[in-house]
Structure formats: C-alpha cells, structure tokens
Write an enzyme that holds these catalytic residues in place. Structure first.
Site, PDB file in Angstrom:
ATOM      1  N   GLU A 175       0.814  -1.224   0.000  1.00  0.00           N
ATOM      2  CA  GLU A 175       0.000   0.000   0.000  1.00  0.00           C
ATOM      3  C   GLU A 175       0.852   1.282   0.000  1.00  0.00           C
ATOM      4  O   GLU A 175       0.635   2.178   0.809  1.00  0.00           O
ATOM      5  CB  GLU A 175      -0.957  -0.017   1.200  1.00  0.00           C
ATOM      6  CG  GLU A 175      -1.887  -1.213   1.192  1.00  0.00           C
ATOM      7  CD  GLU A 175      -2.741  -1.337   2.452  1.00  0.00           C
ATOM      8  OE1 GLU A 175      -2.686  -0.426   3.301  1.00  0.00           O
ATOM      9  OE2 GLU A 175      -3.442  -2.353   2.594  1.00  0.00           O
ATOM     10  N   ASN A 218       1.829  -5.197  -3.107  1.00  0.00           N
ATOM     11  CA  ASN A 218       0.483  -5.604  -2.733  1.00  0.00           C
ATOM     12  C   ASN A 218      -0.335  -4.371  -2.375  1.00  0.00           C
ATOM     13  O   ASN A 218       0.156  -3.469  -1.698  1.00  0.00           O
ATOM     14  CB  ASN A 218       0.573  -6.544  -1.515  1.00  0.00           C
ATOM     15  CG  ASN A 218      -0.760  -7.142  -1.114  1.00  0.00           C
ATOM     16  OD1 ASN A 218      -1.399  -7.835  -1.906  1.00  0.00           O
ATOM     17  ND2 ASN A 218      -1.177  -6.907   0.126  1.00  0.00           N
ATOM     18  N   HIS A 254     -10.409  -6.446  -1.585  1.00  0.00           N
ATOM     19  CA  HIS A 254     -11.419  -6.222  -0.551  1.00  0.00           C
ATOM     20  C   HIS A 254     -12.607  -5.536  -1.236  1.00  0.00           C
ATOM     21  O   HIS A 254     -12.618  -4.322  -1.434  1.00  0.00           O
ATOM     22  CB  HIS A 254     -10.862  -5.342   0.566  1.00  0.00           C
ATOM     23  CG  HIS A 254      -9.802  -6.005   1.390  1.00  0.00           C
ATOM     24  ND1 HIS A 254     -10.056  -7.124   2.153  1.00  0.00           N
ATOM     25  CD2 HIS A 254      -8.480  -5.710   1.556  1.00  0.00           C
ATOM     26  CE1 HIS A 254      -8.948  -7.491   2.771  1.00  0.00           C
ATOM     27  NE2 HIS A 254      -7.977  -6.657   2.420  1.00  0.00           N
ATOM     28  N   GLU A 283      -6.210 -11.014  -0.717  1.00  0.00           N
ATOM     29  CA  GLU A 283      -6.984 -10.699   0.492  1.00  0.00           C
ATOM     30  C   GLU A 283      -8.481 -10.591   0.182  1.00  0.00           C
ATOM     31  O   GLU A 283      -9.179  -9.728   0.710  1.00  0.00           O
ATOM     32  CB  GLU A 283      -6.487  -9.398   1.127  1.00  0.00           C
ATOM     33  CG  GLU A 283      -5.001  -9.402   1.453  1.00  0.00           C
ATOM     34  CD  GLU A 283      -4.530  -8.129   2.141  1.00  0.00           C
ATOM     35  OE1 GLU A 283      -5.372  -7.416   2.739  1.00  0.00           O
ATOM     36  OE2 GLU A 283      -3.316  -7.844   2.089  1.00  0.00           O
ATOM     37  N   ASP A 285     -12.265 -10.563   0.142  1.00  0.00           N
ATOM     38  CA  ASP A 285     -13.525 -10.738   0.852  1.00  0.00           C
ATOM     39  C   ASP A 285     -14.544  -9.821   0.189  1.00  0.00           C
ATOM     40  O   ASP A 285     -14.176  -8.904  -0.551  1.00  0.00           O
ATOM     41  CB  ASP A 285     -13.417 -10.476   2.364  1.00  0.00           C
ATOM     42  CG  ASP A 285     -12.694  -9.192   2.723  1.00  0.00           C
ATOM     43  OD1 ASP A 285     -12.742  -8.218   1.944  1.00  0.00           O
ATOM     44  OD2 ASP A 285     -12.062  -9.142   3.798  1.00  0.00           O
TER      45      ASP A 285
END
Length: 372
Positions: A175, A218, A254, A283, A285
């Site tokens: 990030e 990432n 996400h 990651e 979801d």
C-alpha cells in the site's frame, strides 16, 4: 551492532522440529490426507494454491474471544484441510513481530509456518514495508535517516532470513500509493524519511535474505486499470529495468456489494503478467450492508457469490496468477464488522462454519477449471 533478543515459546520451538519442505513443491494435489475430498484445495487445478489468512493478532486482541489460531480446534481443522496456502493476518506485521527495537516475538509466526509445513501448505509472508501497524517505538522514535535505514534493513534481513526456504511469497511493499497514484510520503515513515529509493533497497535486501522467495507489491483498489494500478505498473517497469528483484504484483480485492464488480480485473492482471510478473489475489472478501436482522438476504448472498466467482475466474484466466487467497474464511473472525460499521458477512462461511453460496461458487469454479 547491538544485541537483539529473539523470543519464541517453547511449544512453538517443539513444533518447528517438524521437517520443512521447500514450499514451491507443495501443491494442492500433494496434500495427501490434508487434501480432503470436497474441499477447495482438492478442487483446485494443478499449479494454483488456494489460501486463507490465519486469524490472530491485530484487532483480534480486542475481541471477546481467545486467539483463533491457537484456541479454536474446528477453525484450525478447516484452515488445514480447505486451503493449500496460509497468510498470517497480523502475526508477521511490524507491531506484532518486532514490538521493541531490540526484541523480536516470533512465536505466533513460527507456529503458523510450522502448521503449514505439517499440512503441506505454502506460506505468504505479510508484510515488510507498510505505513500501518508499526510499533510506537518506531513511529515515535527520534531516529536519523541513517538509523532508520539500518533498522529497516536489519528487520527485513532478520524476518525474511528466519523463514528462508519456508515462505513462498512475501508482500514486500504494501500500500505505498494512494488512490490518485501518488506515493504515501506523509503517512509512510520509510518513504517520508528515506525517500522513494528505499523501496528498491527493501526488495534487494529481501532477495538476499531468501533468493528463492517471490517478492510482491500488494495493494487494495488496484483491481481495475486506474491511477493507482497505473502507478504500480510504471514503478515496476522502472525497477525491473534497474534489475531490482520484483517478482510479482498482487491485488488484495477487498470488495463490497455497494459497488460494481471490477470488470477489467482480468485485463489488469494480464498487463502485469505481460511484464513477466507473477500475479496473485491476496486478500479477497466481499462485504455487504446487512439488513436490520443481521442476516443477509438470498439476493445478497447470490451477488456475493458472483463476486467471489468472477474474481477467481479472472485469476484462472491469467497464466501467471497461481496464488488465490481469501482474507479469512469465516465471519466468526472477520475484520470487516470491526472496521466497516453496518457491513459484514464478508467471508465464505458463517460463524458456525456452514458454507455460503460463495464457498460453493468457488469450489465449483475450481472444479470446472481442473477438469479442463
């Protein structure tokens, strides 16, 4: 160089006596007794690992339950049987693994790595350079640029070196851009105090510490072709021209049903693949706005399942996308309700571990890909 204390629990030390295989050799088909029929890892096509974050640390410490990874037997059973890859959710982040300048706490991370080795799973290390979840001693310390550089190099060398040959992929820089594509030079202590060149140095240090590990950028909100993912594309192109050992680019994914699905995800992954990079979903979801009852409607669950399926299919459609990770598999331990008020039900299993349509959509898509 000042002495550094490395602390691990005796129980973890015993667990580490398990022989550890090179993670690149562990595939879903190699799982033996752990690749149970009907699981995600058993359904996966050869060459694709299916992962989950291992809950623990971070926000879990403030929740009204004991540490999930060490205390919940059914959770551990499913983490081992359903998945061929494991990512420490918080247990390798700076504030957890390096709580004091001269002290490391490797117990929780060691336990995850040993768990994975025993179950023939690979491990994704997370993360080495980030603006968040840094310890107070670091963020509030009065360090010169030279001292900060030394601290960072020592940390990367120590952590990556400890797991040399046992971590398949590392999120090296996490990030580092905002949504406009600008570097986070104010939020990120390393970028602010050491300049953007430190990113290349961290990749070089990590590679020296473990030449066999794949090293990734990432981030979130990079699923589409946009200003943020463009910034990564330009940076990685430049770094690789300098022969910096950058091996991969990963999208966190996400997602939320509040927003449309990133329909160009496959094309975005493909352009990084065309650079010669590995790609990954790390990651995933899919959160949703919960009704007053707290129970998602059938329509909400169907939309969520579609988002999970389409994300997986985008990865399957890109040759170099061989790592697909969901950020936890049960709502019992999901981070989403803690950070997104009114949203939840983001994972593929309910709190009682019953499977949602999203789980079945993933397994069906994996099975179909394996048959091709």
């Amino acid at each position: 160089m000042r002495a550094i204390r490395i602390v691990t629990a005796s129980l973890v030390a015993a667990a580490l006596s398990v022989p550890l295989a090179w993670p690149g050799l562990a595939t879903p088909q190699d799982g033996g007794q752990h690749a149970e029929r009907g699981t995600l890892r058993a359904a996966a096509p050869r060459g694709l690992v299916i992962g989950s974050a291992a809950a623990g640390g971070g926000h879990h410490l403030d929740q009204p339950y004991p540490d999930p990874f060490t205390s919940d037997r059914e959770y551990r059973r499913l983490l081992g049987s359903e998945f061929s890859s494991v990512s420490p959710e918080n247990q390798m982040k700076w504030d957890f693994v390096h709580p004091e300048r001269d002290r490391y706490e490797f117990g929780a991370a060691d336990a995850i790595v040993a768990f994975a080795a025993e179950r023939r799973q690979v491990v994704r290390g997370h993360t080495l350079l980030w603006h968040s979840q840094n310890p107070a001693w670091l963020e509030e310390g009065d360090f010169s640029a030279e001292e900060l550089r030394s601290i960072l190099r020592e940390h990367v060398t120590t952590v990556v070196g400890r797991y040399r040959g046992r971590v398949q992929q590392w999120d090296v820089a996490n990030e580092i851009f905002d949504d406009t594509g600008a570097l986070r030079t104010q939020e990120n202590i390393w970028l602010r105090e050491l300049g953007p060149g430190i990113v290349a140095d961290v990749f070089r240090w990590a590679h020296r510490a473990d030449p066999r590990a794949q090293l990734f950028f990432n981030d979130y909100n990079v699923e589409s072709v946009n200003a943020k993912s463009d910034a990564y594309f330009a940076l990685i192109t430049d770094l690789r021209a300098q022969r910096v050992p950058v091996h991969g680019f990963s999208v966190q994914a996400h997602l939320s049903t509040r927003y449309g699905f990133p329909a160009d995800l496959r094309d975005n992954l493909q352009r990084f693949d065309d650079l010669g990079l590995a790609t990954a979903v790390t990651e995933l979801d899919v959160r949703m706005d919960l009704p007053e009852s707290g129970v998602p409607t059938a329509e909400q669950l169907a939309q969520q399942a579609d988002y999970y399926r389409r994300t997986l299919q985008a990865c399957l459609d890109v040759e170099g996308c061989r790592s697909f990770t969901i950020w936890g598999f049960t709502d019992k331990y999901s981070w989403v309700p803690v950070f997104f008020e009114g949203e939840g039900s983001a994972t593929v299993m309910r709190e009682d571990f019953s499977r949602k349509p999203a789980y079945h959509a993933l397994r069906r898509t994996l099975h179909e890909a394996r048959r091709r």
